[in-house]
Design a protein around this motif. Structure first.
Motif, short mmCIF file in Angstrom:
data_model
loop_
_atom_site.label_atom_id
_atom_site.label_comp_id
_atom_site.label_asym_id
_atom_site.label_seq_id
_atom_site.Cartn_x
_atom_site.Cartn_y
_atom_site.Cartn_z
N UNK A 1 -6.97 -2.04 -1.45
CA UNK A 1 -6.75 -3.47 -1.22
C UNK A 1 -7.99 -4.11 -0.60
N UNK B 1 6.43 0.00 -8.86
CA UNK B 1 5.11 0.41 -8.37
C UNK B 1 5.12 1.85 -7.84
N UNK B 2 6.19 2.23 -7.12
CA UNK B 2 6.18 3.57 -6.50
C UNK B 2 6.28 4.69 -7.52
N UNK C 1 -2.75 2.12 7.35
CA UNK C 1 -1.58 2.10 8.23
C UNK C 1 -2.04 2.28 9.68
N UNK D 1 11.80 4.31 2.69
CA UNK D 1 10.69 5.08 3.30
C UNK D 1 9.66 4.13 3.90
N UNK E 1 -0.54 10.47 3.35
CA UNK E 1 0.74 9.79 3.14
C UNK E 1 1.24 9.90 1.69
N UNK F 1 0.84 -1.20 0.00
CA UNK F 1 0.00 0.00 0.00
C UNK F 1 0.88 1.25 0.00
N UNK F 2 1.91 1.24 0.83
CA UNK F 2 2.81 2.40 0.88
C UNK F 2 3.51 2.59 -0.46
N UNK F 3 3.91 1.46 -1.07
CA UNK F 3 4.59 1.54 -2.37
C UNK F 3 3.67 2.15 -3.42
N UNK F 4 2.39 1.73 -3.41
CA UNK F 4 1.47 2.26 -4.42
C UNK F 4 1.24 3.75 -4.22
N UNK F 5 1.53 4.25 -3.01
CA UNK F 5 1.38 5.68 -2.75
C UNK F 5 2.69 6.43 -3.01
N UNK F 6 3.68 5.71 -3.55
CA UNK F 6 4.91 6.38 -3.98
C UNK F 6 6.08 6.27 -3.02
N UNK F 7 5.99 5.39 -2.01
CA UNK F 7 7.09 5.29 -1.04
C UNK F 7 8.16 4.32 -1.52
N UNK F 8 9.41 4.76 -1.46
CA UNK F 8 10.53 3.90 -1.84
C UNK F 8 10.78 2.89 -0.71
N UNK G 1 4.63 11.70 0.14
CA UNK G 1 5.60 11.04 -0.73
C UNK G 1 5.84 11.85 -2.00
#
Ligand SMILES: Nc1ncnc2c1ncn2[C@@H]1O[C@H](COP(=O)(O)OP(=O)(O)OP(=O)(O)O)[C@@H](O)[C@H]1O
Ligand SMILES: [Mg+2]
Lengths: 263, 344
Positions: free
Chosen positions: B82, B73-74, B88, A174, B99, A164-171, B103
């Motif tokens: 999902x 993906x990022x 989170x 991060x 969030x 989920x974090x990745x899909x929001x752009x987090x490397x 980013x």
């Protein structure tokens, strides 16, 4: 009638057990502040012994604190990535690895110390430095740190949270900092308190590894029991309690919190 | 944004061919539903579009003219909801929604304005500071949607967003979601195994089976003109009338049914709403079950085809179980589909 009798019995057993555990402790603490042990508490209350212990063993106390802190830092640096790796890649290999890390728990401290001495005993600089004891403490406490973090991480769907974090752009870094670490925090806290408490109280290993110039709190305690007046040894126990009891209480609190999250 | 997939396939490392090479185009602003039974590869396809799964070599994924096949993906700028929502737990509702903006390194005042806008759209203003642990299922779903939409993604991907909810709530939220998705005015792909859900939400539905798209079209097209037995059964639960065809007549266990055209090899299907119980019917069967559904009855009739034939009856009273009834079916309502075009 029967019921109250059973209750009474229960209460008696509990109180007896408590007394059995508490009375020696109280006696010992009392002895530490008694002016003359043989005359009893009526001889007066004094802090003389406590100060004397401080003079004689302040180094041990600071060494123990320093060791506990260093041990915490090292177990955290190794333990967090290790627990994360194990949580992210569940499987038979991770299970085996986890057991392997936990091995020092099953091996008696003396045997572990002996192995360390055999392996590194000849490296003089290392053998006589505090880092030698640190290695022993890290070996012994690491499984507690890893398992405590792992329990919390395994209870959540880490993979999906990271996705989920990745899909929001987090490397990847991060994701680790923003998602993994904060969510692992209760486990880290519980693990940290366990590590510090165990490190401060560890005797077996340390006794084997220590040198005359490097005595930790429990080793100093054994030393004072063997060579000092009973009042000093008792005052030493008192100091030990003062340090360890708050840690134990904090540990209880932190691990029950971590448990709640893990369930 | 237009999504275009060509020759996209996925073989997992254990040899499972979850997705056979497929072509798919989703036009700008269109809401596309991937519909199919469990294990047919819907989630796999969605994850490939998101970049969470690497497709087999030879696959190509385009966001407009941008080839994103090899993009992480990022970097893809997709919004994903999902199945478990994956909110989170260490952040508040606001923190979750913000969030993605963090980013993107959006300036704080702009980010705040955007968060407020999304909160309002999803009716979450009052919950902004709540911990996500203190939310109901439906509220969580809206937060997940708000979080996905806040960074203005190029495409919104939803994996069974309603399946974690109670059946009673699901129907209400289904219509709410349909309205909300249109308000966002975004290209979206919506995975579900519930045909009613797909029909209610999507502009276009792609029916999947065993790793392929077997038919795609508007809900009406799929319902009225299924091209295979699988689609007919899956969309609107068509029932097989198995008998022997000869010219324009179909001989069944329960009588003879007229057909709209000459038929020999094909299979004949009918939907429950086209099976009428009437005295003038040419088919005869026995009532097996009656279920009262408020506005209508559902009657199961045996003895006409080899399976139980379901009929929707709108009247005030239903026949008793065990009664013999006459059934009529308008020949124009029959679905005549090629035999063996799709094996299950
Ligand atoms: N990581 C994986 N490794 C191997 N096989 C997998 C993996 N993930 C999915 N599969 C297989 O790929 C096929 C398609 O799975 P997928 O999750 O896309 O199905 P689905 O249509 O989303 O089903 P559902 O409605 O149950 O969610 C299934 O047969 C599944 O077992
Ligand atoms: Mg799925």
């Amino acid at each position: 009638m029967i019921k109250s009798k059973a209750k009474l019995l229960q209460l008696t057993v509990t109180l007896t057990a408590c007394a059995f555990l508490f009375i020696p402790t109280v006696m010992s603490v009392m002895a530490g502040v008694t002016a003359n042990y043989f005359k009893g508490i009526s001889s007066g209350v004094t802090l003389k012994w406590v100060f004397q212990v401080w003079e004689l063993y302040a180094d041990s106390i600071f060494l123990s604190l320093w060791l506990a802190l260093a041990c915490l830092v090292v177990t955290f640096i190794i333990g967090l990535p290790a627990a994360y790796g194990l949580a992210r890649h569940p499987g038979w290999f991770s299970r085996v690895l986890e057991e392997f890390i936990s091995l020092p728990l099953a091996v008696p401290g003396l045997a572990l110390a002996l192995a360390l001495l055999q392996l590194y005993g000849t490296m003089k600089g290392f053998r006589t430095s505090w880092t030698f004891i640190l290695v022993g403490h890290v070996l012994y406490t690491l499984p507690f740190m890893v398992r405590s973090i792992l329990a919390v991480l395994a209870a959540m769907d880490l993979k999906t949270l990271e996705e989920a974090a990745a899909s929001l752009g987090a490397s990847p870094p991060r994701r680790f900092l923003n998602i993994v670490v904060p969510n692992a925090m209760p486990g880290i806290l519980a693990g940290a308190l366990t590590v510090v408490t165990l490190s401060i109280g560890e005797f077996n290993l340390t006794w084997m590894l220590h040198t005359p110039y490097l005595k930790t709190l429990p080793v100093g305690l054994a030393d004072s029991y063997a060579s000092m007046r009973l009042e000093i040894a008792s005052a030493y126990t008192l100091i030990f309690f003062i340090m360890i009891v708050p840690l134990l209480m904090a540990m209880q609190w932190a691990s029950s919190r971590a448990q709640r999250i893990a369930n | 944004m237009t999504l275009h997939l060509t020759n996209t396939a996925k073989t997992f490392s254990d040899g499972t061919r979850a997705l056979l090479p497929i072509e798919l185009t989703v036009k700008t602003g269109e809401i596309m539903s991937l519909l199919g039974p469990s294990g047919c590869g819907k989630t796999t396809l969605l994850r490939i579009i998101a970049g969470l799964e690497t497709p087999d070599t030879g696959s190509q994924i385009f966001f407009d003219d941008d080839d994103v096949t090899l993009q992480q993906v990022e970097d893809r700028k997709v919004g994903m909801v999902f199945q478990s929502y994956a909110l989170f737990p260490n952040m508040s509702v606001r923190g979750n929604i913000g969030y993605g903006l963090k980013m993107q390194k959006l300036a704080p005042d702009k980010a705040n304005a955007r968060i407020n806008e999304v909160l309002e759209m999803c009716q979450l203003e009052k919950l902004a500071l709540r911990s996500i642990k203190a939310l109901s299922g439906g509220q969580r779903q809206r937060v997940a949607l708000a979080r996905a939409i806040a960074p203005r993604p190029r495409i919104l991907l939803l994996d069974e967003p309603l399946s974690a909810l109670d059946a009673s709530l699901r129907e209400v939220l289904r219509d709410e979601l349909a309205v909300l998705l249109r308000k966002f005015n975004i290209t979206a792909i919506f995975v579900t195994h519930d045909q009613a859900e797909a029909m209610a939400i999507a502009d276009r539905v792609a029916v999947m089976d065993h790793g392929t798209i077997v038919q795609s079209g508007t809900p009406e097209e799929l319902y009225r003109n299924p091209q295979s037995m699988f689609v007919a059964k899956f969309v609107g639960s068509a029932m097989l009338l198995d008998g022997s065809c000869k010219g324009k007549k179909l001989t069944l266990a329960g009588g003879v049914q007229d057909l709209p055209k000459n038929t020999t090899d094909e299979l004949v299907f009918v939907r429950a709403e086209d099976v009428h119980i009437s005295k003038k019917g040419s088919l005869t069967g026995t009532v097996q079950t009656t279920t009262f559904l408020g506005t209508h009855y559902r009657i199961g009739i045996s003895g006409i085809a080899s399976g139980v034939l379901t009929s929707i009856l709108a009247g005030q009273t239903a026949p008793n179980i065990g009664d013999t009834v006459k059934v009529s079916i308008n020949p124009e309502a029959l679905l005549i589909l090629p035999n063996g075009a799709h094996k299950e």
